[in-house]
Write a protein that holds these residues in place. Structure first.
Motif, short mmCIF file in Angstrom:
data_model
loop_
_atom_site.label_atom_id
_atom_site.label_comp_id
_atom_site.label_asym_id
_atom_site.label_seq_id
_atom_site.Cartn_x
_atom_site.Cartn_y
_atom_site.Cartn_z
N GLN A 726 0.82 -1.19 0.00
CA GLN A 726 0.00 0.00 0.00
C GLN A 726 0.87 1.26 0.00
O GLN A 726 2.03 1.25 0.38
CB GLN A 726 -0.90 0.01 1.25
N LEU A 727 0.25 2.36 -0.46
CA LEU A 727 0.92 3.64 -0.37
C LEU A 727 1.14 4.02 1.09
O LEU A 727 0.28 3.78 1.93
CB LEU A 727 0.07 4.72 -1.05
N LYS A 728 2.27 4.64 1.36
CA LYS A 728 2.56 5.08 2.71
C LYS A 728 2.28 6.58 2.83
O LYS A 728 2.60 7.36 1.93
CB LYS A 728 4.04 4.81 3.05
N SER A 729 1.69 6.95 3.95
CA SER A 729 1.47 8.37 4.22
C SER A 729 2.75 8.95 4.80
O SER A 729 3.31 8.42 5.76
CB SER A 729 0.31 8.57 5.19
N LEU A 730 3.21 10.06 4.21
CA LEU A 730 4.44 10.70 4.65
C LEU A 730 4.19 11.81 5.66
O LEU A 730 5.13 12.42 6.17
CB LEU A 730 5.19 11.27 3.43
N GLY A 731 2.94 12.07 5.93
CA GLY A 731 2.57 13.15 6.84
C GLY A 731 1.27 13.78 6.37
O GLY A 731 0.62 13.30 5.44
N LYS A 732 0.90 14.86 7.02
CA LYS A 732 -0.38 15.49 6.70
C LYS A 732 -0.23 17.01 6.66
O LYS A 732 0.47 17.60 7.49
CB LYS A 732 -1.44 15.10 7.73
N LEU A 733 -0.89 17.63 5.65
CA LEU A 733 -0.92 19.08 5.53
C LEU A 733 -2.28 19.59 5.99
O LEU A 733 -3.32 18.96 5.74
CB LEU A 733 -0.72 19.50 4.06
N ASN A 734 -2.29 20.71 6.65
CA ASN A 734 -3.54 21.37 7.04
C ASN A 734 -3.96 22.27 5.87
O ASN A 734 -3.58 23.43 5.79
CB ASN A 734 -3.36 22.17 8.32
N LEU A 735 -4.74 21.70 4.96
CA LEU A 735 -5.08 22.41 3.73
C LEU A 735 -5.91 23.66 3.98
O LEU A 735 -5.89 24.60 3.18
CB LEU A 735 -5.82 21.47 2.77
N LEU A 848 2.07 15.19 -3.51
CA LEU A 848 0.76 14.63 -3.87
C LEU A 848 0.02 14.32 -2.57
O LEU A 848 0.53 13.60 -1.71
CB LEU A 848 0.93 13.34 -4.69
N CYS A 849 -1.16 14.89 -2.42
CA CYS A 849 -1.96 14.62 -1.21
C CYS A 849 -3.42 14.44 -1.60
O CYS A 849 -3.86 14.88 -2.67
CB CYS A 849 -1.81 15.74 -0.18
N ASP A 850 -4.18 13.78 -0.72
CA ASP A 850 -5.61 13.64 -0.97
C ASP A 850 -6.35 14.88 -0.46
O ASP A 850 -5.72 15.83 0.02
CB ASP A 850 -6.15 12.35 -0.35
N ASP A 851 -7.67 14.87 -0.54
CA ASP A 851 -8.42 16.07 -0.18
C ASP A 851 -8.42 16.33 1.33
O ASP A 851 -8.88 17.38 1.78
CB ASP A 851 -9.85 15.99 -0.70
N GLN A 852 -7.86 15.38 2.11
CA GLN A 852 -7.73 15.59 3.55
C GLN A 852 -6.32 16.03 3.94
O GLN A 852 -6.02 16.22 5.12
CB GLN A 852 -8.10 14.29 4.30
N GLY A 853 -5.43 16.12 2.95
CA GLY A 853 -4.07 16.58 3.22
C GLY A 853 -3.07 15.49 3.48
O GLY A 853 -1.90 15.80 3.80
N ASN A 854 -3.46 14.22 3.36
CA ASN A 854 -2.51 13.12 3.56
C ASN A 854 -1.53 13.05 2.38
O ASN A 854 -1.95 12.88 1.23
CB ASN A 854 -3.26 11.79 3.69
N VAL A 855 -0.25 13.18 2.67
CA VAL A 855 0.78 13.28 1.63
C VAL A 855 1.33 11.89 1.31
O VAL A 855 1.81 11.19 2.20
CB VAL A 855 1.92 14.22 2.07
N ASN A 856 1.24 11.51 0.02
CA ASN A 856 1.76 10.21 -0.41
C ASN A 856 3.03 10.33 -1.25
O ASN A 856 3.67 9.33 -1.53
CB ASN A 856 0.71 9.45 -1.21
N LEU A 857 3.35 11.53 -1.68
CA LEU A 857 4.58 11.75 -2.44
C LEU A 857 5.16 13.09 -2.04
O LEU A 857 4.46 14.10 -2.01
CB LEU A 857 4.30 11.75 -3.95
#
Length: 875
Positions: A726-735, A848-857
C-alpha cells in the motif's frame, strides 16, 4: 603532403631549445613525453595532403614553441584535420597574452596551466575564435578582482549571455551558444570553461555521466583558485563558490569525472589513461566513496590480463557503462565509486562474466570468464542508488536577495539582445519579397535566433539560380543547425548536388541532398569531394565497392587517436589527413556516396554505413561480414500495461552481444512497444532490459536474454516490474490553513478549497532554474493520462520570486491546474516540516496529497520522470 619534414631529431631540437630558453615547461618527464608523442603524431600524419608541421619552422618565441608543441603532441585527429596551424598559433598567442596581463597568470603551476588553461577543446564542440573575440570584454569585466571574485563575476557574465534550455547532443561552439543565447548543461559548461580560460583562470568541465537516482546526467564547472578546485553551476551564478542546485544530487553520484588534455602527472585518480588525454575521477570531492577491487580470472582460474570491465549504472533503461577499466597482468582492476549498486560486466576474447555489485557491502568482486553466450532466461535486479545527503545553505538572506537582483538584471540584458532577433512579421516580409512559402521561411528564421543573417544570406543568394531545392535542403537541418550553420555551407551543398534519376524523391532528399549524416558539425564537403574524387566517380556509380576499396587503401584507421575529441572529422578532414576513426570513416563514406548522387546513410539503429541499390539498403563492406552474408531474423514486442505504455530509453532497451559484452541498439528515443512489430535483426544473442523507477529512486529492473534465429520471429513481452503493498502516508498538511495568491482570480485562497474532493498535486518551483524546468517538461508526455486522472495541479512560486505568469505557457500542463504565489512561504514551510530541512534552495518541491491533506509523495530537488511517478501513484 607535408612540404618540410619534421624528423625525430628536429623534434628533439624543438624541445631542447625550449628547455634552454623558456620556463613555460620545465618538467623533464613531460618534455620527454611530448617528444615521444610528437614523433607519434608525425608518423600518424605522414600521408597528410596539407601541411601540418611547417608552423614549427616559422619565427616563434620559446613560450609559443613550447605551448604549440604541447597542443600538437596530444592533439586529437579532428583538430589535426580540421583546423589550421595558424589558428592554433593565434590562440596560443592569445593565451600567453592573458597569462602575462592577468595578475594571477604567473601564479598558476605548469601542470594546471597546460591541462586547464592552454587547451581550446573542452568537449566535442566545434572550435572557434572565442578567446580572441571575447578577451577584451572579459578582461575589463574582472579588472581589479582577485581570482575567486573574478570567477564568480565571469559566471554572471556567462548568465548574461546564455541560459539553460534542452537541445540535442551535438555541442555548439562557444560563440554560437552566445549567438542563440541558450544551451543544455553540456553547452553551458563548455561555454563557461572557455570564458574562464580566456582570462587565464584554470577551469574544467565536470561530468556525472549518469545520475544514480534519476534518468539523466549533468555537467558543471570547476575552477582552480589559489591551489584548490571549486565548483559552480555554469551560467547559474551563486553568491559564493561551491554552490549550485546540484550540490545535493552530486552527493548521490556514482562517478564524477573530467578530462585533462595530455598525459596527466597529478595526484587525482585516473579512470582512463590514454596517450592524448587522461580521465580523472573526482567523485570523492562530492560524495561518500569506496574503492572496489576487481579480480578477473579465466575459466582455468588463471589471472585474466587486459580484460575489459564495464561498470554499468541503470539509467535510461540500460546499464550504462559509467567507467571502463582493464585488468592488469594479475587480473586486478579497481575503481573508486559512490555507495550505490552497479552491474559489473567483464569480458576477454569473447568470454564474459557479470554480477550485481552493491558497493557499500563489497570490498572485492571476483569474476570468472566462463561464458561465451548466455542461455535464454530472465533475471531480476533491484538497483539501489546512494542515499540522499542534505546540504545546508551558507548564504545570508541579503546575499541571496542581491544575487537574485543581479540574475534578474542579467535576464533583462539577455532578453534585450533576443529582441534583435527577427520576428514573424519580418520573416513574412522576407518570404513575400523572395516569393517563398511564408510558413516555411518563418520557421527557418525563428529557429536561427541570432544566426538569422546566415539563413537570410543563403535564401537571397540562391533564390534565383537554385530555387528548386532551396527550401527543401534547409528543411533537412536540425533545429540546432539553423543557429550555427553558415551560408557558405548551405550553398555548397545546394549548388553541388547531382540530380539523380530513378530514385524516390523523398529518398533523394534524405539521403543525397541532405548535408546532415549523423550528429557531426556541418561542413562544406560536397564541392571539395566532387573535385578531388572526380577520377573515381564513374566507377563508384557502377560499383560502390570501388569506393570502399579506395578508403581501405588510402585512409588509415586509428580508434585511439580521436578519443579525446569525440568529435568526428569532417569528410574534407578525412580526405586531407588520410587518418580517421571508424565513425569519421563511415561519415566520409556516406558523404562520398551522396557527392556522387548515390543515396547513402548510417543505419538508424546499428549506425553501419549503407547505400541504396535497386531499392534495397546494402552495407558497405568494411567489416569481415559483407552484406550478401548478413542473415537476419525478426523481433516482435508486446505489452499488457494499459496505464503506462513502455517506451524505448524510458522503460526498456535492447542490446546485442558483440565480443563478450552487450551493446545497446540505438533505436529512436520514445518509440513504443508497438513500433517493434517484426523488426529485422541480425541473427545472434540479445538482451531486453526493463526498468521501473520507484518513488524512492530505486529501480525494479529485469534482463531477458534471447536469441534471434535465421528467418524466425522471436516474441517477447515487455513487462515492467511493479511495486507491491500500500501507499505510505508521509505526513499530513492542514489544507485549510495553507494559502496561495491565485493568479487566475487575484485573491488569497486556501488549498482545501481547490481540492473539490480530488487529490492535489502541489508544485513549488522556480521556472528560471533547470530542475524546475525538468519537472514542467516531464509532465507534458503524460498530460492526457493526468487529465483522465482528474487531480488538481497547483503551480506556485515562492513569495520572494517572480510569479510564474506567462512562463508556464511554454509548457504542456494538465488542464485542471491553477497558478499562484506561496503567501509568506507557508506552503514551503509546511513541506519543510515533512522533509525536516530548509527547502528554499532545493526547489522544485512536488507533493501529492488527498483532499484531507494526507501526503503520499514528497519529491525534493532535481529528478527526472515526475510525470510518470505521479501516474504510477494515481492507481
Amino acid at each position: 603532403m607535408n612540404k618540410i619534414p619534421v624528423t625525430g631529431i628536429a623534434l628533439i631540437l624543438i624541445l631542447a631549445s625550449c628547455k634552454e630558453q623558456a620556463n613555460l615547461i620545465e618538467s623533464a618527464s613531460r618534455l620527454a613525453d611530448m617528444q615521444r608523442m610528437l614523433e607519434v603524431q608525425k608518423e600518424l600524419t605522414i600521408n597528410s595532403q596539407v601541411p601540418i608541421w611547417d608552423i614549427f619552422n616559422t619565427q616563434l618565441t620559446s613560450d609559443e614553441r613550447q605551448a604549440l608543441s604541447f597542443l600538437y603532441a596530444y592533439m586529437p585527429l579532428s583538430d589535426l584535420a580540421d583546423y589550421s596551424p595558424e589558428f592554433f598559433l593565434a590562440n596560443v598567442r592569445q593565451c600567453l597574452k592573458a597569462r602575462h596581463e592577468m595578475t594571477w597568470g604567473k601564479e598558476i603551476p605548469e601542470d594546471i596551466f597546460l591541462h586547464f588553461v592552454l587547451p581550446l577543446r573542452v568537449n566535442n564542440e566545434n572550435l572557434d575564435s572565442f578567446r580572441m573575440v571575447m578577451y577584451n570584454e572579459l578582461r575589463e569585466r574582472v579588472r581589479g578582482l582577485g581570482m575567486a571574485h573574478a570567477a564568480l563575476e565571469i559566471n554572471h557574465w556567462c548568465h548574461e549571455k546564455v541560459n539553460y534550455r534542452p537541445t540535442d547532443s551535438r555541442t555548439g561552439a562557444p560563440l554560437s551558444t552566445v549567438k542563440k543565447t541558450f544551451g543544455r548543461c553540456g553547452e553551458e559548461s563548455t561555454f563557461t570553461v572557455s570564458a574562464m580560460r580566456t582570462v587565464g583562470i584554470p577551469a574544467r568541465q565536470v561530468y556525472t555521466p549518469r545520475w544514480a537516482h534519476t534518468d539523466d546526467n549533468h555537467a558543471w564547472v570547476e575552477v582552480w583558485i589559489e591551489g584548490k578546485w571549486h565548483y559552480l553551476g555554469a551560467c547559474e551564478p551563486e553568491p559564493e563558490l561551491n554552490m549550485g542546485w546540484f550540490s545535493e544530487p552530486s552527493r548521490r553520484t556514482m562517478l564524477v569525472h573530467t578530462r585533462a588534455y595530455g598525459r596527466y602527472y597529478g595526484s587525482e585518480e585516473v579512470v582512463t589513461e590514454a596517450d592524448r588525454f587522461s580521465e580523472l575521477n573526482l567523485t570523492a570531492y562530492y560524495a561518500p566513496v569506496k574503492t572496489i577491487v576487481l579480480l578477473i580470472k579465466k575459466a582455468d582460474g588463471s589471472p585474466a590480463d587486459n580484460a575489459r570491465i564495464e561498470f554499468g549504472l541503470y539509467n535510461y533503461a540500460e546499464f550504462y557503462p559509467i567507467a571502463t577499466k582493464y585488468s592488469n597482468s594479475r587480473g586486478i582492476a579497481q575503481l573508486t565509486t559512490g555507495l550505490g549498486d552497479l552491474l559489473v560486466w567483464a569480458s576477454l576474447d569473447g568470454r564474459f562474466s557479470y554480477r550485481k555489485l552493491s558497493v557499500s557491502e563489497t570490498d572485492t568482486l571476483v569474476l570468472v570468464l566462463s561464458k561465451s553466450s548466455q542461455q535464454d532466461q530472465q533475471e531480476m535486479y533491484d538497483m539501489i542508488p546512494p542515499h540522499a545527503i542534505q546540504v545546508d545553505s551558507r548564504v545570508s538572506a541579503d546575499q541571496r536577495k542581491e544575487n537574485d537582483r543581479r540574475l534578474a538584471l542579467e535576464d533583462s540584458i539577455r532578453n534585450a539582445y533576443m529582441m534583435t532577433f527577427k520576428d514573424s512579421t519580418w520573416s513574412s516580409e522576407l518570404a513575400k519579397k523572395l516569393n517563398l512559402d511564408t510558413n516555411t521561411v518563418q520557421g527557418f528564421i525563428a529557429k536561427s535566433y541570432g544566426n538569422w543573417n546566415e539563413i537570410v544570406a543563403y535564401l537571397e543568394k540562391n533564390n534565383q539560380s537554385h530555387r528548386n531545392n532551396l527550401l527543401t535542403l534547409a528543411a533537412q537541418l536540425s533545429d540546432k543547425d539553423f543557429s550555427d550553420v553558415t551560408e557558405k555551407i548551405l550553398t555548397d551543398h545546394l549548388r553541388h548536388t547531382y540530380d539523380v534519376k530513378g530514385v524516390d524523391h523523398q529518398q533523394f532528399i534524405q539521403y543525397v541532398l541532405s548535408p546532415r549524416i549523423d550528429m557531426e558539425n556541418l561542413s562544406p564537403w560536397r564541392s571539395f569531394l566532387r573535385e578531388k574524387m572526380k577520377p573515381l566517380e564513374d566507377s563508384v556509380k557502377t560499383d560502390v565497392s570501388v569506393l570502399v576499396q579506395w578508403i581501405h587503401e588510402n585512409i588509415k584507421i586509428d580508434e585511439l587517436a580521436n578519443r579525446h575529441s569525440r568529435a568526428p572529422l569532417t569528410p574534407v578532414g578525412v580526405f586531407n589527413l588520410r587518418v580517421a576513426d571508424l565513425k569519421s570513416r563511415d561519415i566520409f563514406f556516406v558523404a562520398a556516396c551522396r557527392t556522387f548522387g548515390i543515396p547513402a546513410r548510417l543505419n538508424p539503429v546499428s549506425r553501419i554505413p549503407e547505400y541504396l541499390r535497386n531499392g534495397k539498403w546494402l552495407r558497405a563492406a568494411f567489416s569481415n561480414v559483407p552484406d550478401a552474408k548478413v542473415v537476419q531474423g525478426f523481433l516482435q514486442l508486446t505489452h499488457n500495461n494499459n496505464r503506462v505504455i513502455p517506451r524505448y530509453y524510458t522503460h526498456f532497451t535492447l542490446g546485442v552481444l558483440e565480443d563478450g559484452h552487450y551493446k545497446t541498439l540505438d533505436f529512436e528515443e520514445g518509440l513504443q512497444v508497438s513500433d517493434f512489430n517484426n523488426i529485422p535483426l541480425d541473427t545472434g544473442r540479445y538482451l531486453l532490459i526493463t526498468g521501473n523507477r520507484k518513488e524512492d529512486d530505486s529501480v525494479l529492473s529485469s534482463i531477458t536474454y534471447f536469441t534471434i534465429k535465421l528467418g524466425k520471429t522471436t516474441r517477447l513481452l515487455v513487462e515492467l516490474r511493479e511495486n507491491t503493498g500500500q501507499l505510505k502516508s508521509l505526513g499530513k498538511l492542514n489544507l485549510d490553513k495553507l494559502q496561495i495568491y491565485s493568479l487566475k482570480d487575484p485573491q488569497a485562497v486556501n488549498l482545501h478549497s481547490l481540492t473539490q474532493g480530488k487529490n492535489l498535486v502541489i508544485v513549488l518551483l522556480d521556472p528560471g532554474l533547470e530542475p524546475s524546468r525538468h519537472v514542467l517538461n516531464d509532465l507534458g508526455p503524460y498530460v492526457e493520462h493526468l487529465n483522465r486522472w482528474g487531480s488538481r495541479f497547483v503551480f506556485i512560486t515562492p513569495a520572494e520570486k517572480n510569479s510564474p505568469g506567462n512562463t508556464l505557457n511554454a509548457y504542456t500542463l494538465p488542464a485542471n491546474h491553477v497558478t499562484g504565489v506561496d503567501l509568506n512561504n507557508n506552503i514551503r514551510m509546511a513541506a519543510e516540516s515533512l522533509y525536516d530541512d530548509n527547502l528554499a534552495e532545493k526547489l522544485p518541491v512536488v507533493m501529492l496529497c488527498d483532499d484531507q491533506g494526507n501526503v503520499n509523495l514528497l519529491s525534493v530537488g532535481y529528478k527526472i520522470g515526475i510525470g510518470e511517478q505521479l501516474l504510477k501513484l494515481a492507481r
